[in-house]
Design a protein around this motif. Structure first.
Motif, mmCIF file in Angstrom:
data_model
loop_
_atom_site.group_PDB
_atom_site.id
_atom_site.type_symbol
_atom_site.label_atom_id
_atom_site.label_comp_id
_atom_site.label_asym_id
_atom_site.label_seq_id
_atom_site.Cartn_x
_atom_site.Cartn_y
_atom_site.Cartn_z
ATOM 1 N N THR A 47 39.841 42.853 41.962
ATOM 2 C CA THR A 47 39.620 41.400 41.807
ATOM 3 C C THR A 47 40.976 40.498 41.305
ATOM 4 N N TYR A 50 42.508 34.786 39.902
ATOM 5 C CA TYR A 50 41.976 33.673 40.360
ATOM 6 C C TYR A 50 41.781 33.475 41.967
ATOM 7 N N PRO A 51 41.079 32.672 42.465
ATOM 8 C CA PRO A 51 40.937 32.792 43.926
ATOM 9 C C PRO A 51 42.283 32.028 44.768
ATOM 10 N N CYS A 55 39.952 33.609 48.655
ATOM 11 C CA CYS A 55 39.549 35.132 48.608
ATOM 12 C C CYS A 55 39.651 35.447 47.006
ATOM 13 N N LYS A 56 38.592 36.029 46.591
ATOM 14 C CA LYS A 56 38.661 36.556 45.215
ATOM 15 C C LYS A 56 38.760 37.999 44.971
ATOM 16 N N LYS A 57 39.073 38.725 46.045
ATOM 17 C CA LYS A 57 39.600 40.159 46.222
ATOM 18 C C LYS A 57 40.604 40.461 46.998
#
Length: 118
Positions: A47, A50-51, A55-57
């Motif tokens: 993870t 921050y985006p 994308c979060k991951k």
């Protein structure tokens, strides 16, 4: 030749085989220009803090390399052109560490079997 550590993040939609092919492209760029890769670590899907580009991951990959400045500049250029790489960082170091990185140590610690407490 100088020593470098390169870390890059591949977007989460990419398959593990695609992540390996992106890493293989980076290895071939360095080797074609006379450098050497001493360690490649696939740190897995993690993870992000921050985006980044929605994308979060992302899949983290670490490379230890011995190369000249020309090879590193070409590697940076390839990273910028690849749309699947959302972030990268290349840092010059005094010596290369062949021990597992901090990301991998945490991964091993989290996945270790629980010992019985009495």
């Amino acid at each position: 030749m100088n020593f470098y550590e390169a870390v890059f993040i591949v977007r989460q939609e990419a398959s593990s085989s695609h992540v390996e092919s992106v890493a293989q492209e980076a290895v071939s760029v360095i080797k074609d220009l006379g450098g050497d890769i001493t360690k490649t670590e696939f740190c897995g899907l993690r993870t992000l803090a921050y985006p980044i580009s929605k994308c979060k991951k992302g899949d983290y990959v670490l490379l230890n390399l011995a190369a000249n400045a020309e090879a590193v500049k070409e590697l940076e250029r390839k990273f910028r052109l690849n749309e699947d790489i959302i972030r990268f960082l290349i840092v010059k170091v005094d010596k290369l560490d062949n021990n597992p990185s901090a990301l991998m140590k945490k991964h091993f610690k989290d996945n270790a079997p629980a010992q019985d407490q009495e």
